[in-house]
Write an enzyme that holds these catalytic residues in place. Structure first.
Site, PDB file in Angstrom:
ATOM      1  CG  LEU A   1      -1.664   1.049   1.480  1.00 45.08           C
ATOM      2  CD1 LEU A   1      -2.659   1.575   0.536  1.00 45.08           C
ATOM      3  CD2 LEU A   1      -2.241   1.065   2.843  1.00 45.08           C
ATOM      4  CB  SER A   2       0.837   4.308   0.090  1.00 43.56           C
ATOM      5  OG  SER A   2       1.336   5.781  -0.153  1.00 43.56           O
ATOM      6  CD1 TRP A   3       7.938   4.966   1.512  1.00 40.84           C
ATOM      7  CD2 TRP A   3       7.684   2.986   2.391  1.00 40.84           C
ATOM      8  NE1 TRP A   3       9.140   4.608   1.944  1.00 40.84           N
ATOM      9  CE2 TRP A   3       9.036   3.460   2.522  1.00 40.84           C
ATOM     10  CE3 TRP A   3       7.272   1.659   3.123  1.00 40.84           C
ATOM     11  CZ2 TRP A   3      10.223   2.665   3.104  1.00 40.84           C
ATOM     12  CZ3 TRP A   3       8.043   1.179   3.751  1.00 40.84           C
ATOM     13  CH2 TRP A   3       9.632   1.634   3.760  1.00 40.84           C
TER      14      TRP A   3
END
Length: 283
Positions: free
Chosen positions: A103-105
């Site tokens: 997720l994301s980073w």
């Protein structure tokens, strides 16, 4: 040991590869899912996702160095190094092949892990993420709100910036974001957050994506202020076996709208003993 519709869950601080990572492992049946969190976030923030997954699916979550309950790294680190450390963590847990979700980073970690472990990583799920330094960024005013970990420490601040920062189903739900941030047992350190920022600024997967040959699901929100939707289109075209699941939400709908988003991920991964469906092929 704890139980919550789970076969068995353990948590430990695993020292390996020069780091000590807090790791939570829900045992189950079949290929484990390794979950890589967003910047600054403790593993508790992924609990709404885990609760919507098949209760028999094994799940491994961890806190990045300096985030959540993991001690900080003495020096800055890179994604290739962190992916190598995660491989050693899996060895310590006695786990071989995994699926990986980022997720994301954490999507950058997932991409790097898949690239470095073509035979150990079966399937890849990339949520609200991009190709790192070489991608289409969000608006500077939005990204500036991510330069510090204040939203993880100050629930009122998290509620105040949530709509502009996360978009999607978060709009009008600032109190829910504040409650989510309050689920973390540990808030991590400013140095740990800085190390995560540095890792993201010196990395790109743009040239590696064509080599990631695992089946890959890119989950993207049409109202994501941090990761504009065009990044999902770029990634899916570069990934040899990539597809996109579009939803109308924003950056953290995987968490706050898990009941709607997770079933598509479940179908993509394939529940233990069942045939993989085609529900995700809407992109």
């Amino acid at each position: 040991m704890t139980g919550n519709n789970e076969l068995e869950t353990s948590e430990e601080l695993i020292a390996t590869g020069g780091q000590r990572l807090r790791v939570r492992y829900r045992r189950g049946i079949g290929v484990p899912l390794l979950m890589c969190n967003g910047i600054g976030a403790g593993l508790e923030l992924l609990s709404p996702v885990v609760e919507q997954l098949d209760p028999n699916r094994p799940v491994v979550r961890f806190d990045a160095p300096g985030a959540g309950g993991s001690p900080g790294s003495p020096v800055p680190y890179s994604f290739p190094y962190l992916a190598w450390v995660l491989g050693r963590v899996l060895d310590r847990l006695g786990i071989g092949v995994v699926d990986v979700l980022g997720l994301s980073w954490g999507g950058a970690v997932a991409q790097q892990f898949a690239f470095q472990n073509p035979h150990r990583c079966r399937r890849v799920v990339l949520v609200a993420t991009g190709t790192g330094a070489l991608m289409v960024p969000g608006k500077p005013a939005v990204l500036a709100k991510m330069l510090t970990p204040r939203r993880f420490r100050d629930p009122d601040h998290a509620a105040g910036v949530s709509e502009e920062l996360y978009g999607g189903s978060v709009r009008g739900r600032g109190a829910d974001v504040a409650a989510l941030m309050g689920r973390q047992m540990h808030t991590g350190s400013a140095r740990g957050y800085t190390h995560q920022l540095v890792a993201g600024t010196i990395w790109t997967s743009l040239f590696a994506l064509p080599v990631i040959r695992q089946n890959t699901l890119v989950v993207a929100g049409l109202d994501d202020p941090i990761i504009p939707p065009v990044n999902a289109r770029v990634m899916s075209r570069l990934l040899p076996r990539g597809r996109v699941y579009w939803h109308r939400g924003g950056h953290i709908d995987l968490i706050l709208n898990a009941r709607e988003v997770v079933p598509y991920i479940e179908d993509f991964l394939g529940a233990p003993g069942r045939r993989i469906g085609t529900r995700t092929a809407n992109g």
